[in-house]
Design an enzyme around this catalytic site. Structure first.
Site, PDB file in Angstrom:
ATOM      1  N   CYS A 129      48.272  31.370  50.194  1.00 37.19           N
ATOM      2  CA  CYS A 129      48.519  32.585  49.234  1.00 37.19           C
ATOM      3  C   CYS A 129      47.022  32.825  48.767  1.00 37.19           C
ATOM      4  O   CYS A 129      46.381  31.941  48.034  1.00 37.19           O
ATOM      5  CB  CYS A 129      49.237  32.343  48.249  1.00 37.19           C
ATOM      6  SG  CYS A 129      49.121  33.634  46.922  1.00 37.19           S
TER       7      CYS A 129
ATOM      8  N   CYS B 248      46.683  32.189  44.907  1.00 38.28           N
ATOM      9  CA  CYS B 248      46.651  30.765  44.454  1.00 38.28           C
ATOM     10  C   CYS B 248      45.274  30.263  44.733  1.00 38.28           C
ATOM     11  O   CYS B 248      44.905  29.209  43.993  1.00 38.28           O
ATOM     12  CB  CYS B 248      47.906  30.161  45.100  1.00 38.28           C
ATOM     13  SG  CYS B 248      49.505  30.352  44.578  1.00 38.28           S
TER      14      CYS B 248
ATOM     15  N   ASP C 256      38.674  43.308  41.392  1.00 40.45           N
ATOM     16  CA  ASP C 256      39.140  43.676  42.703  1.00 40.45           C
ATOM     17  C   ASP C 256      38.020  43.729  43.662  1.00 40.45           C
ATOM     18  O   ASP C 256      36.973  44.340  43.347  1.00 40.45           O
ATOM     19  CB  ASP C 256      39.800  44.996  42.603  1.00 40.45           C
ATOM     20  CG  ASP C 256      40.813  45.111  43.849  1.00 40.45           C
ATOM     21  OD1 ASP C 256      42.131  45.064  43.691  1.00 40.45           O
ATOM     22  OD2 ASP C 256      40.390  45.503  45.033  1.00 40.45           O
TER      23      ASP C 256
ATOM     24  N   HIS D 276      52.889  30.851  41.159  1.00 39.80           N
ATOM     25  CA  HIS D 276      52.958  31.632  42.374  1.00 39.80           C
ATOM     26  C   HIS D 276      54.514  32.315  42.363  1.00 39.80           C
ATOM     27  O   HIS D 276      55.224  31.788  42.634  1.00 39.80           O
ATOM     28  CB  HIS D 276      53.009  31.018  43.727  1.00 39.80           C
ATOM     29  CG  HIS D 276      53.058  31.668  44.786  1.00 39.80           C
ATOM     30  ND1 HIS D 276      52.112  32.480  45.575  1.00 39.80           N
ATOM     31  CD2 HIS D 276      54.251  32.045  45.360  1.00 39.80           C
ATOM     32  CE1 HIS D 276      52.592  33.183  46.437  1.00 39.80           C
ATOM     33  NE2 HIS D 276      53.891  32.993  46.508  1.00 39.80           N
TER      34      HIS D 276
ATOM     35  N   ASN E 126      52.382  47.074  42.105  1.00 40.24           N
ATOM     36  CA  ASN E 126      52.938  47.452  43.393  1.00 40.24           C
ATOM     37  C   ASN E 126      54.015  46.286  43.881  1.00 40.24           C
ATOM     38  O   ASN E 126      53.619  45.148  43.787  1.00 40.24           O
ATOM     39  CB  ASN E 126      52.118  47.372  44.612  1.00 40.24           C
ATOM     40  CG  ASN E 126      51.128  48.641  44.346  1.00 40.24           C
ATOM     41  OD1 ASN E 126      51.436  49.586  43.893  1.00 40.24           O
ATOM     42  ND2 ASN E 126      49.759  48.510  44.898  1.00 40.24           N
TER      43      ASN E 126
ATOM     44  N   HIS F 141      51.508  37.659  45.677  1.00 38.09           N
ATOM     45  CA  HIS F 141      51.562  37.120  44.488  1.00 38.09           C
ATOM     46  C   HIS F 141      51.393  38.180  43.626  1.00 38.09           C
ATOM     47  O   HIS F 141      50.429  38.880  43.522  1.00 38.09           O
ATOM     48  CB  HIS F 141      50.402  36.148  44.693  1.00 38.09           C
ATOM     49  CG  HIS F 141      50.090  35.072  43.445  1.00 38.09           C
ATOM     50  ND1 HIS F 141      49.825  33.819  43.469  1.00 38.09           N
ATOM     51  CD2 HIS F 141      50.353  35.525  42.067  1.00 38.09           C
ATOM     52  CE1 HIS F 141      49.716  33.515  42.292  1.00 38.09           C
ATOM     53  NE2 HIS F 141      49.838  34.360  41.598  1.00 38.09           N
TER      54      HIS F 141
ATOM     55  N   HIS G 153      50.590  40.577  40.896  1.00 40.39           N
ATOM     56  CA  HIS G 153      49.625  40.992  39.973  1.00 40.39           C
ATOM     57  C   HIS G 153      49.548  42.419  39.368  1.00 40.39           C
ATOM     58  O   HIS G 153      50.258  43.116  39.959  1.00 40.39           O
ATOM     59  CB  HIS G 153      48.165  40.672  41.057  1.00 40.39           C
ATOM     60  CG  HIS G 153      48.456  41.594  42.113  1.00 40.39           C
ATOM     61  ND1 HIS G 153      49.200  41.127  43.176  1.00 40.39           N
ATOM     62  CD2 HIS G 153      47.766  42.818  42.537  1.00 40.39           C
ATOM     63  CE1 HIS G 153      49.259  41.987  44.080  1.00 40.39           C
ATOM     64  NE2 HIS G 153      48.449  43.168  43.853  1.00 40.39           N
TER      65      HIS G 153
ATOM     66  N   HIS H 148      47.416  45.619  38.352  1.00 40.64           N
ATOM     67  CA  HIS H 148      46.042  46.073  38.317  1.00 40.64           C
ATOM     68  C   HIS H 148      45.888  46.965  36.933  1.00 40.64           C
ATOM     69  O   HIS H 148      46.412  47.658  36.473  1.00 40.64           O
ATOM     70  CB  HIS H 148      45.876  47.527  39.580  1.00 40.64           C
ATOM     71  CG  HIS H 148      46.352  46.953  40.898  1.00 40.64           C
ATOM     72  ND1 HIS H 148      45.386  46.914  41.824  1.00 40.64           N
ATOM     73  CD2 HIS H 148      47.509  46.637  41.425  1.00 40.64           C
ATOM     74  CE1 HIS H 148      46.108  46.665  42.959  1.00 40.64           C
ATOM     75  NE2 HIS H 148      47.178  46.161  42.696  1.00 40.64           N
TER      76      HIS H 148
END
Ligand code: 5GP
Ligand code: ZN
Length: 102
Positions: free
Chosen positions: A4, A7, A30, A46, A83, A94, A96, A98
């Site tokens: 990942c 990770c 990003d 995770h 998303n 994993h 997240h 934004h």
């Protein structure tokens, strides 16, 4: 090493690459920014996506971190985006959030 990306980044990025770090999550810029500020807030744990979150306190914690990060960076106006799932555009599995701001 995990397969990942998020990770792995947590363990391998140099200290200065982190926008924010605490016991539950970290934040980085990003790699392919879609706005002037494009920060990803990523739990240490995770979890593939929002669909796999069992304890929603994790989400509270991530938004607490977002408040701290945006305050620290003096970002007053911003969008947050999660998303969830391939069809919604999730590319990294994993969880997240934004943060996007111009
Ligand atoms: P998703 O489409 O899964 O919601 O968003 C994944 C995001 O991770 C994308 O905006 C992409 O640019 C970003 N990303 C992918 N790989 C890396 C990387 O190695 N480093 C950083 N900083 N961002 C990445
Ligand atoms: Zn992971």
């Amino acid at each position: 090493m995990s397969d990942c990306i998020f990770c792995n980044l947590k363990e391998t990025l140099p200290k200065e690459a982190f926008v924010y770090k605490d016991d539950f999550c970290y934040a980085i810029n990003d790699i392919n920014p879609k706005a002037k500020h494009h920060i990803l807030v990523i739990p240490n744990e995770h979890v593939e996506s929002l669909n796999e979150v069992e304890d929603t306190m994790l989400i509270k914690h991530l938004f607490d971190a977002i408040k701290k990060i945006t305050k620290e960076q003096d970002i007053k106006s911003f969008k947050t985006l999660i998303n969830t799932g391939k069809d919604a555009g999730q590319e990294v599995f994993h969880l997240h959030i934004h943060i996007l701001a111009n």
